[in-house]
Design an enzyme around this catalytic site. Structure first.
Site, PDB file in Angstrom:
ATOM      1  N   TYR A 141       0.857  -1.280  -0.192  1.00  0.00           N
ATOM      2  CA  TYR A 141      -0.024  -0.031  -0.148  1.00  0.00           C
ATOM      3  C   TYR A 141       0.833   1.250   0.025  1.00  0.00           C
ATOM      4  O   TYR A 141       0.847   2.125  -0.768  1.00  0.00           O
ATOM      5  CB  TYR A 141      -0.895   0.045   1.334  1.00  0.00           C
ATOM      6  CG  TYR A 141      -1.737   1.317   1.304  1.00  0.00           C
ATOM      7  CD1 TYR A 141      -2.750   1.594   0.599  1.00  0.00           C
ATOM      8  CD2 TYR A 141      -1.548   2.089   2.414  1.00  0.00           C
ATOM      9  CE1 TYR A 141      -3.512   2.745   0.559  1.00  0.00           C
ATOM     10  CE2 TYR A 141      -2.287   3.605   2.512  1.00  0.00           C
ATOM     11  CZ  TYR A 141      -3.136   3.801   1.674  1.00  0.00           C
ATOM     12  OH  TYR A 141      -3.990   4.877   1.580  1.00  0.00           O
ATOM     13  N   LYS A 145       1.266   4.390  -2.986  1.00  0.00           N
ATOM     14  CA  LYS A 145       0.939   5.881  -2.942  1.00  0.00           C
ATOM     15  C   LYS A 145       2.252   6.642  -3.166  1.00  0.00           C
ATOM     16  O   LYS A 145       2.345   7.953  -3.504  1.00  0.00           O
ATOM     17  CB  LYS A 145       0.614   5.771  -1.391  1.00  0.00           C
ATOM     18  CG  LYS A 145      -0.737   5.508  -1.205  1.00  0.00           C
ATOM     19  CD  LYS A 145      -1.775   6.268  -1.875  1.00  0.00           C
ATOM     20  CE  LYS A 145      -3.089   5.801  -1.682  1.00  0.00           C
ATOM     21  NZ  LYS A 145      -4.077   6.621  -2.527  1.00  0.00           N
ATOM     22  N   THR A 178     -13.349   5.468   6.534  1.00  0.00           N
ATOM     23  CA  THR A 178     -13.873   4.921   5.396  1.00  0.00           C
ATOM     24  C   THR A 178     -13.774   3.455   5.502  1.00  0.00           C
ATOM     25  O   THR A 178     -13.169   2.767   6.477  1.00  0.00           O
ATOM     26  CB  THR A 178     -13.336   5.363   3.975  1.00  0.00           C
ATOM     27  OG1 THR A 178     -11.838   4.839   4.130  1.00  0.00           O
ATOM     28  CG2 THR A 178     -13.322   6.912   4.117  1.00  0.00           C
TER      29      THR A 178
END
Length: 264
Positions: A141, A145, A178
């Protein structure tokens, strides 16, 4: 203003369209299917968009997955790499000429890439951006990014060199409550839920930051920045590595069979 909400989830996308139309009567808002994990879906979306001959003044690249288990997309790419970076790269490049022709010197078109502070802890192993060795969801991850940020900065340079009326910035909305956290372990997920109401930003507040970057006159002609919670800040040292930016740009263009030069 004509807004297109593109998502792989039709139910959620249509619900967002309905909500916006209720809140603002007469709003031009619609849903289009787009799955960033599929390069063919990206190409099909772009083809449909081109056929409509619409201008494009703002592109917000917001799709993301986080901490997913090891796995590949239908085209054989690691999922963090494909969704967080590769799909956005292809989408932006295929729409770039429309962005260029839609922008004006006094009102530039804008590319806004939603980023994450996770890039600060990424290594800069350019040759393993797909995390093909010793897979770690956290490292994968973070690496995706960083790749997204390297792309943003190099795109800015290409646009500036071509004197294009298009800006490119990365936006970090902070810690947002989220569904990205659904892949946490049970203890971590429980802790996340306990502190989210106190420390995490709501999705609506995070969206305000993205919209600010996409529309605010304060950021007119501002490009090549990392905007954290509404303010330009320094990103990681690795993200400013011009050689790394160039290498990633070239290798991605080769992977996607795109020209390394942008057409203006």
């Amino acid at each position: 203003m004509h807004v297109i909400i593109a998502s792989h989830n039709k139910k959620i996308g249509l619900a967002a369209v309905k909500r916006l139309c209720v809140e603002k009567r007469g709003a031009q808002v619609e849903f289009e299917h787009l799955d960033l994990s599929s390069l063919s879906s990206v190409q099909e979306f772009v083809q449909r968009f081109r056929e409509r001959r619409l201008p494009l003044h703002t592109l917000i690249n917001n799709a993301a997955v986080m901490l997913v288990s090891e796995g590949k997309t239908e085209e054989g790419y690691e999922r963090h790499f494909a969704i967080n970076y590769l799909g956005h790269f292809l989408l932006t490049r295929l729409l770039l000429d429309i962005l260029v022709h839609s922008g004006r010197e006094e009102e530039c078109s804008r590319v806004v890439n939603i980023s994450s502070s996770a890039h600060y802890v990424s290594d800069s192993n350019l040759h393993d951006f797909q995390s093909l060795q010793n897979y770690s969801p956290h490292a994968s991850y973070a690496r995706s990014k960083l790749a997204q940020l390297l792309f943003t900065y190099h795109l800015h340079k290409e646009l500036e060199q071509g004197s294009c009326a298009v800006t490119a910035n990365a936006v970090d909305p902070g810690i947002v409550n989220t569904d990205l956290y659904r892949n946490l372990s049970f203890p971590a997920k429980l802790a996340q839920k306990l502190i989210a109401c106190l420390l995490f930003r709501s999705p609506a507040k995070a969206a305000e930051i993205a919209v600010y970057a996409a529309t605010s006159p304060d950021l007119e002609s501002v490009s090549g920045c990392y905007i954290h919670e509404g303010n330009p800040v320094k990103s990681s040292l690795a993200s400013y590595d011009a050689e790394l930016q160039s290498e990633l740009w070239k290798s991605t263009c080769k992977l996607l069979r795109l020209s390394t030069y942008i057409k203006t």
